[in-house]
Scaffold this motif. Structure first.
Motif: not given
Length: 836
Positions: A621-627, A638-659
């Motif tokens: 599994y590979a996850l991207a949490a690089c904002g 973002a160009d890597i196939p099958g990558l699961i995007v999480i965190g700010d990159g998932h939301y498309g904006k800067t979010t809180s730590v707890v989110e």
């Protein structure tokens, strides 16, 4: 369901009172106040064990309301105003109360007919004598009723109101008085302390004082005629209620704006129509002299509510009446002006934003009795009276020696600097979730529900309070792998939903979390062991909150996790911005969270910038949490196939730590196809929980905040804020939580329970409702029950719009689910006194 409540027969009220002995409450009140009979105030030539009580309003409309207030410590009862327009002829828009912060209402006098109101007050008179003797709560001559009448002389002198006045002056020959006395005498065997002699000695002279309530716009000559009539013709000690408009439009507008109540809309219309201060002083001087000549006490009641325009749809209609904290400044300023002009000689009865924080200071000026309403409409309800009463318990009761204007000025000066009197931030008034209120099992902690990771806040708050820091941190780590970071810089939106917002200030949740981690960290780290692996490997790109969270929960699920971080140290924006640039958190605190995650078995490689798919070879599994920024541009993750995007990159904006923590946890659960945490709920110490209810306590400046109300175990806010006792908590044998039922007969749909319930919907519409008659049930859409065969325990039940019948004890043959059956069985067995 009608918006008119019933007046319960005295027999039912007594069966309810005696039936509650098994739960040790009085009409739902847990804090029972026992007065000291050796110290009493004196006013109207009668004793008063405490110098306060409920104002003319919802808390003095029904007999059980007055009894609940007495049980909690009130001893002066300003009965709800009566007027010639009454009963069904009196239009009252519903809902009629909005008390989220400053309070508003659109009703002004009793919704009962005047004869029914009279009966309620006689029944209450008997109830208080029973409570004094049977429960040992005080002396039978230690409390007073004060009638309230309005709104013009024609109405006050009418046969209907005259009969009310004369009846309360001497009630012993009335039918309701004899009914109450006869019932007690006929059931004297039910009592342990109350005797037949006690019942025979209950006097019929209920009231010897009156408060005159006048509508806005009543001319001064009419006010003087009313007061003169009551002093000379009715021989009553008389207080005239004054309006805040005596202060003038400019002063009131400026004061409200300075306090932050700029949203409050009003014009100078009422100021122009109402009694002017220049006319008020000579009128009051004449009435004061008249009272003295008649051997009666004359004074003023400060103040009436303040009329404002309805602009935000708070209540139906165009105008509503304000009370609560902002009214405190208006009422006290009127008191200051009148005290100065009368050199402190004018007696003042007070109402306007009084509560446990200021009432002793008000009384200390020489202003008493003090009546309250808004504070009782908030969570804690009648329980708040016990704290107020306790504040007077050890003081000598002073005689009236005049009102001290300098003390009033000092009170106002201190209050202007006190944030408590400022408006509550709007975000803290909007704490409702987006879920419908369930019929059963509605207990829920709003703070945990609001938290993006649903942290089990009451559980760890309790453990911190008990000094069990290791256990508290273990609860936190169940859902939160970054306790140092979130204990320091979390936005703590959970505090916006804290029930204590409606008391005084939210519980310092974040502070207690930090206390837990600072004191429990070493013990937890000493025992923390990575779980056995499952043979799977995961790569996480980015060591910010989202990446670290996903890594932690994947590792806890047995995955071999490696985190790649392009910077020299893990922590993401928390380190590079909040620590290095802002200085809001230390590197040491961040480092301890990193160490905790590494102790779980996570490998963190810093200085590694992953941009190509081949760098992730060998990972399942590979996850991207690089904002957001890390996912933009050429040759980025973002160009890597099958990558699961999480965190700010998932939301498309800067979010809180707890989110970000929440998003990382969700990704781990999706990969593992299983939950990665469990809810933690501690068995409540009910005695400790109830001891907190209704107690106003400001947050400590440092250290552990012990004020958590444990809403996940004992919510019951809807039972507390109902003036009429129409919502009730039912103790279910074998169950950890109480269930809430609604008593249709007592509800006038004021809407107050809707305001404070954290769910969508309203308890008075959505909880299991006990109906009094078939007609009441047919007139309602509520889920509910009707006892149709008391001998067999046969009920008509309506759930989800469908009706069925159920007999207590049925199991396999009933279509009802077990929790509902158990609730009905419990009601029939232990709470028959509310089935009527």
């Amino acid at each position: 369901m009608s918006d008119r409540m019933y007046s319960l027969p005295f027999e039912h009220l007594m069966k309810w009172l005696l039936g509650e002995r098994h739960v040790k409450t009085v009409y739902g009140v847990h804090h029972l106040y026992k007065a000291d009979p050796s110290r009493t105030y004196t006013i109207f030539d009668r004793k008063l064990e405490t110098p306060f009580g409920p104002a003319a309003g919802p808390h003095t409309q029904l007999a059980q309301n007055i009894a609940a207030a007495y049980a909690a410590g009130a001893r002066f009862f300003e009965l709800k105003t009566v007027q010639t327009l009454d009963g069904e002829d009196l239009p009252v828009a519903k809902p009629c109360i909005h008390a989220d912060d400053e309070c508003y209402n659109v009703e002004w006098s009793t919704e009962l007919t005047v004869p029914k109101a009279f009966e309620e007050y006689v029944k209450a008179w008997f109830l208080l004598h029973v409570l004094a003797k049977e429960y040992g709560l005080g002396s039978v001559d230690g409390f007073q009723f004060n009638m309230s009448v309005g709104y013009n002389l024609e109405g006050i002198s009418s046969p209907k109101i005259d009969a009310f006045i004369e009846g309360l002056k001497e009630a012993s020959q009335t039918a309701i008085f004899q009914e109450c006395r006869d019932w007690l005498l006929g059931h004297i065997h039910l009592f342990q302390n109350l005797t037949a002699e006690d019942v025979q000695a209950i006097p019929g002279t209920i009231c010897n004082s009156v408060t005159v309530s006048t509508m806005h716009g009543c001319p001064p000559e009419e006010i003087e005629r009313i007061a003169t009539y009551l002093l000379t013709e009715k021989h009553l000690n008389t207080f005239v209620k004054c309006n805040p408009t005596l202060l003038g439009y400019e002063f009131v507008r400026k004061t409200m704006d300075e306090l932050g109540y700029t949203h409050m809309a009003f014009t100078d219309r009422h100021f122009q129509d109402d009694l002017a201060y220049s006319d008020a002083v000579p009128m009051l001087q004449r009435l004061q002299k008249l009272g003295k000549d008649k051997g009666l006490l004359f004074g003023v009641k400060l103040t009436n509510t303040f009329p404002v325009d309805i602009k935000g749809g708070e209540l139906p209609g165009e105008e509503m009446y304000m009370s609560g904290k902002p009214l405190f400044f208006l009422s006290m300023n009127v008191a200051k002006k009148l005290t100065d002009d009368f050199s402190g000689s004018l007696r003042i009865s007070y109402s306007g934003g009084a509560d446990a924080f200021n009432i002793k200071n008000i009384v200390d000026t020489g202003i008493w009795p003090v009546t309250v309403a808004t504070t009782l409409l908030k969570p804690g309800g009648y329980e708040r009276l016990s704290q107020i009463a306790g504040g007077f318990h050890r003081d000598d009761a002073p005689s009236f020696c005049g009102v001290d204007g300098e003390k009033i000025r000092n009170i106002l000066d201190r209050a202007r600097k006190d944030a408590y009197y400022r408006p509550m931030p709007r975000v803290r008034q909007e704490r409702k979730n987006d879920q419908p209120l369930p019929v059963m099992d509605c207990f829920m902690a709003p703070c945990s529900d609001t938290c993006p990771i649903h942290q089990d806040i009451p559980a760890y708050m309790t453990l911190v309070r008990e000094g069990k820091y290791k256990e508290a941190l273990e609860v936190i780590l169940e859902k939160n792998p970054l306790p140092f970071i979130t204990g320091t810089i979390c936005y703590h939106t959970c505090m916006n939903s804290c029930t204590r917002n409606f008391y005084e200030s939210p519980v310092e949740i974040r502070r207690n979390k930090l206390i837990a981690v600072e004191n429990g960290y070493d013990a937890v780290m000493a025992e923390l062991v990575p779980p056995a692996g499952n043979g799977k490997k995961a790569a996480v790109i980015g060591a910010g909150p989202a990446g670290l969270s996903a890594a932690y929960f994947l590792a806890r699920g047995g995955v071999d996790v490696t985190v790649f971080e392009k910077n020299d140290a893990a922590g993401g924006m928390v380190r590079t911005f909040l620590c290095d640039k802002k200085g809001q958190i230390t590197a040491d605190a961040i480092g301890k969270d990193i160490s905790l995650i590494e102790k779980m078995g996570v490998h963190i490689e810093t200085g590694r910038d992953i941009s190509r798919a081949d760098e992730l070879a060998g990972f399942d599994y590979a996850l991207a949490a690089c904002g957001v920024r890390g996912l933009v541009g050429a040759a980025r993750p973002a160009d890597i196939p099958g990558l699961i995007v999480i965190g700010d990159g998932h939301y498309g904006k800067t979010t809180s730590v707890v989110e970000c923590i929440a998003d990382g946890k969700r990704a781990a659960e999706a990969i593992l196809n299983m939950p990665v945490s469990v809810d933690t709920e501690l068995a409540a110490d009910e005695e400790a929980v109830y001891s907190q209810r209704g107690q106003l306590i400001m947050a400590p400046e440092a250290g552990c905040d012990r004020r958590c109300l444990q809403c996940d175990a004992v919510c019951e806010v809807c039972t507390e804020v109902c003036p009429n006792r129409a919502n009730m908590a039912v103790q279910m044998p074998g169950l950890m939580h109480h269930q809430i039922v609604h008593l249709d007969a007592l509800c006038n749909e004021c809407g107050n329970c809707r305001s404070f319930c954290p769910w969508q919907g309203a308890p008075y519409k959505d909880k299991l409702t006990i109906f009094r008659t078939q007609a009441d049930m047919d007139d309602s859409t509520n889920p509910g029950i009707l006892l149709i065969q008391p001998e067999t325990g046969r009920f008509l039940v309506r759930l989800d719009g469908m009706k069925t019948e159920y007999t207590v004890g049925e199991s396999g043959t009933s279509v009802l689910e077990e929790p509902v059956r158990k609730l009905i069985d419990t009601l029939f067995r232990d709470y028959s006194y509310v089935l009527w």
